[in-house]
Enzyme design. Structure first.
Site, PDB file in Angstrom:
ATOM      1  N   GLU A 194     -10.955  -6.479   9.038  1.00  0.00           N
ATOM      2  CA  GLU A 194     -10.291  -5.461   8.233  1.00  0.00           C
ATOM      3  C   GLU A 194     -10.638  -5.689   6.765  1.00  0.00           C
ATOM      4  O   GLU A 194     -10.386  -6.754   6.217  1.00  0.00           O
ATOM      5  CB  GLU A 194      -8.777  -5.559   8.432  1.00  0.00           C
ATOM      6  CG  GLU A 194      -8.029  -4.474   7.692  1.00  0.00           C
ATOM      7  CD  GLU A 194      -6.536  -4.548   7.911  1.00  0.00           C
ATOM      8  OE1 GLU A 194      -5.962  -5.641   7.765  1.00  0.00           O
ATOM      9  OE2 GLU A 194      -5.943  -3.501   8.228  1.00  0.00           O
ATOM     10  N   GLU A 229       7.845   2.426  14.611  1.00  0.00           N
ATOM     11  CA  GLU A 229       8.586   3.041  13.516  1.00  0.00           C
ATOM     12  C   GLU A 229       8.412   4.546  13.645  1.00  0.00           C
ATOM     13  O   GLU A 229       7.423   5.009  14.190  1.00  0.00           O
ATOM     14  CB  GLU A 229       8.034   2.540  12.168  1.00  0.00           C
ATOM     15  CG  GLU A 229       8.285   1.058  12.004  1.00  0.00           C
ATOM     16  CD  GLU A 229       8.008   0.506  10.619  1.00  0.00           C
ATOM     17  OE1 GLU A 229       6.942   0.770  10.083  1.00  0.00           O
ATOM     18  OE2 GLU A 229       8.892  -0.204  10.100  1.00  0.00           O
ATOM     19  N   ASN A 280       0.797  -1.236   0.000  1.00  0.00           N
ATOM     20  CA  ASN A 280       0.000   0.000   0.000  1.00  0.00           C
ATOM     21  C   ASN A 280       0.828   1.284   0.000  1.00  0.00           C
ATOM     22  O   ASN A 280       0.389   2.308  -0.516  1.00  0.00           O
ATOM     23  CB  ASN A 280      -1.005  -0.007   1.153  1.00  0.00           C
ATOM     24  CG  ASN A 280      -0.363  -0.166   2.503  1.00  0.00           C
ATOM     25  OD1 ASN A 280       0.807  -0.566   2.610  1.00  0.00           O
ATOM     26  ND2 ASN A 280      -1.086   0.127   3.548  1.00  0.00           N
ATOM     27  N   CYS A 324      -3.535   0.676   6.833  1.00  0.00           N
ATOM     28  CA  CYS A 324      -3.645  -0.147   8.038  1.00  0.00           C
ATOM     29  C   CYS A 324      -4.279   0.585   9.214  1.00  0.00           C
ATOM     30  O   CYS A 324      -5.000  -0.007  10.000  1.00  0.00           O
ATOM     31  CB  CYS A 324      -2.267  -0.631   8.436  1.00  0.00           C
ATOM     32  SG  CYS A 324      -1.125   0.730   8.640  1.00  0.00           S
ATOM     33  N   GLU A 381       4.310  -4.435  12.169  1.00  0.00           N
ATOM     34  CA  GLU A 381       3.299  -3.404  11.905  1.00  0.00           C
ATOM     35  C   GLU A 381       2.170  -4.088  11.159  1.00  0.00           C
ATOM     36  O   GLU A 381       2.268  -4.321   9.959  1.00  0.00           O
ATOM     37  CB  GLU A 381       3.884  -2.295  11.010  1.00  0.00           C
ATOM     38  CG  GLU A 381       5.044  -1.519  11.605  1.00  0.00           C
ATOM     39  CD  GLU A 381       4.608  -0.519  12.648  1.00  0.00           C
ATOM     40  OE1 GLU A 381       3.396  -0.420  12.946  1.00  0.00           O
ATOM     41  OE2 GLU A 381       5.489   0.159  13.185  1.00  0.00           O
TER      42      GLU A 381
END
Ligand SMILES: NC(=O)C1=CN([C@@H]2O[C@H](COP(=O)(O)OP(=O)(O)OC[C@H]3O[C@@H](n4cnc5c(N)ncnc54)[C@H](O)[C@@H]3O)[C@@H](O)[C@H]2O)C=CC1
Ligand SMILES: C[N+](C)(C)CCCC(=O)O
Length: 501
Positions: free
Chosen positions: A398, A475, A164, A295, A261
């Protein structure tokens, strides 16, 4: 510059060069067995083929990274900083070319891709700034003895990314890794293999030692060779929960630290005292960037009952106005989804939502642009679902597409309970004018990234990462340094050794 002459029109790019990168050059993998097609989501066209790497190529990439690590890890933070700043400068200079490539391969609008590239060079600049400040501690002990700590690099780190944000994810991983003195081998998603090789070339041009940032291409098998390699010290992964579990299992065998992640199903809570226009803008930002393939999206939009009607009306009106189409056109705001199967999957969630009693308030069907060359692209109209309940599949799972679920609520206590009733914990947001409530609500949300009166802004200075099954590790921000370095304690005796024996 290999891509400088490429055409920036949808439907015209042809892949010509190898997509592996090792020891400072593009190469074909030595054991490239399986070849895979790369699609252009905007047209559904095949742009070319590339080879997946086997175990031998992975090993060569690791050996080359090890050699580069020896040189790079001996440099001072300031020396590394200068190289990273130069890489950031080159990305800025080639912004349009990289953004165009990202748009062609991912399908997102050029408008958004430019923002992604800006966040990417900012990430390199940010960690360049921190590189010179990475330091240990001095600790005084009795009798003049003392200790100090050194923050040392880990070695060869592996980055595995999702499709993505192909270029941005590679920067979010490589910037802190390189700033700390590590080498990195990066494996992008096989759906978006192209732009990360441009990053590899830029690092070389900026002056990193050959082999410091290598790229291997492939899917699960290649990823497994990387995670299982004994000379790999760390794995940083962005992707789905099921793959995250496998990565952690494989890494456990070698006691390798991992950063995960993963996905989310984040809540966005809108209280009746919100500024309606901001709340509507926030909900659009929380759901429709990159065709909803984000996400941290706030896909469960909880709206306090008093404003449910007004909010819904406005959100639907604005969603219907989103300009869908050729992602390389300046005024396009929503491009194509990543692939045909993914589009089908997203549409399947909408069919199921209807069966379970949700009401499609707008969109949710395939979109066929007028332009003939786009007719096989993977487009759909962004969708708003009303009459949703917490037990519906569209609210629990999701979707990773442009689908917003609206859920009414009455009280703060109730909405917090419902918002946290998920195994995910990536992000969350609240809109209200009551400052005490805003802070109380985010304190209670079980999520790694919370927004008050905004959503999905992500300055690189801020740590990003999840709670619960959305992963761990961070991150960006200063916290990123901890996940790419290890602490050595050095204890220094200034007197004589007193033995108990
Ligand atoms: N938290 C975050 O920062 C983000 C999370 N995501 C999550 O990623 C998902 C979508 O991305 P996908 O690429 O479809 O996810 P995915 O999990 O299928 O793949 C991610 C990467 O892992 C690789 N991979 C797959 N199986 C592997 C294995 N057994 N061993 C090693 N590597 C393997 C893939 O080739 C790809 O490079 C969504 O669920 C989304 O929530 C996506 C972007 C950001
Ligand atoms: C940039 N942002 C915040 C919209 C998304 C970044 C996380 C991801 O890779 O999905």
């Amino acid at each position: 510059l290999p891509f400088a002459t490429m055409s920036s029109k949808t439907g015209t790019f042809h892949l010509q060069q190898p997509l592996n990168y090792r020891a400072g050059a593009r190469i074909q993998p030595v054991d490239g067995s399986h070849s895979e097609e790369v699609n252009e989501p905007a047209t559904g066209r095949v742009m070319g083929k590339f080879l997946f790497s086997g175990e031998k190529e992975v090993d060569l990439a690791v050996q080359s990274a090890k050699a580069a690590f020896k040189i790079w890890s001996q440099k001072s933070g300031m020396e590394r900083s200068r190289v990273l700043l130069e890489a950031a400068r080159i990305i800025r200079e080639r912004r349009e070319e990289i953004a165009t490539m990202e748009t062609i391969n991912n399908g997102k609008s050029i408008f958004e891709a430019r923002v992604d590239i800006d966040i990417s060079w900012q990430c390199l600049e940010y960690y360049a700034g921190l590189a010179g400040a990475i330091a240990g501690q001095h600790i005084q002990l009795p009798g003049g003895s003392f200790a100090y700590t050194r923050r040392e690099a880990l070695g060869v780190c592996v980055g595995i990314g999702a499709w993505n944000y192909p270029f941005q994810i590679a920067c979010w991983k490589s910037a802190p890794a390189l700033a700390c003195g590590n080498a990195m081998i990066y494996k992008p998603s096989p759906l978006t293999p192209i732009s990360v090789v441009m990053l590899a070339e830029i690092f070389t041009q900026a002056g990193v030692p050959n082999g410091l940032f290598n790229v291997v291409q492939g899917g699960a098998a290649t990823g497994q060779f990387l995670c299982q390699h004994q000379d790999v010290s760390k794995v940083s992964f962005t992707g789905s929960v099921p793959t995250g579990i496998k990565i952690m299992e494989m890494s456990a065998k070698g006691i390798k630290p991992v950063t995960l992640e993963l996905g989310g199903k984040s809540p966005l809570i809108i209280f009746s005292d919100s500024i309606l226009e901001n709340a509507v803008n926030g909900a659009l930002m929380a759901n429709f960037l990159t065709q909803g393939e984000v996400c941290c999206n706030g896909t469960r939009v909880f709206v306090q009952r008093e404003i449910l009607e007004a909010f819904t009306k406005e959100v639907v009106k604005r969603t219907q106005k989103i300009k869908i189409g050729d992602p390389l056109l300046e005024d396009t705001r929503m491009g194509a989804l990543i692939s045909r199967p993914h589009l089908e999957r997203v549409l399947g969630f909408i069919t199921q939502a209807k069966e379970q009693g949700a009401k499609v308030l707008c969109g949710g069907e395939p979109y066929v642009p007028d332009d003939a060359k786009l007719k096989n692209g993977y487009y759909m109209r962004p969708c708003v679902l009303g009459d949703c309940r917490d037990d519906m599949t569209c609210v629990k799972e999701e979707i990773f597409g442009p689908v917003m679920s609206i859920l009414p609520f009455d009280t703060e206590e109730e909405v917090l309970e419902r918002a946290n009733n998920t195994t995910f914990g990536l992000a969350g947001g609240v809109f209200t004018r009551d400052i005490q409530r805003a802070h109380r609500v985010v304190a209670a949300l079980q999520a790694g990234i919370c927004f008050i009166n905004n959503y999905n802004v992500s300055p690189v200075e801020l740590p990003f990462g999840g709670y619960k099954m959305s992963g761990f590790g961070r991150e960006n921000g200063q916290a990123g340094i901890e996940y790419y370095s290890q602490l050595k304690t050095v204890c220094v005796e200034m007197g004589d050794v007193e033995s108990v024996f």
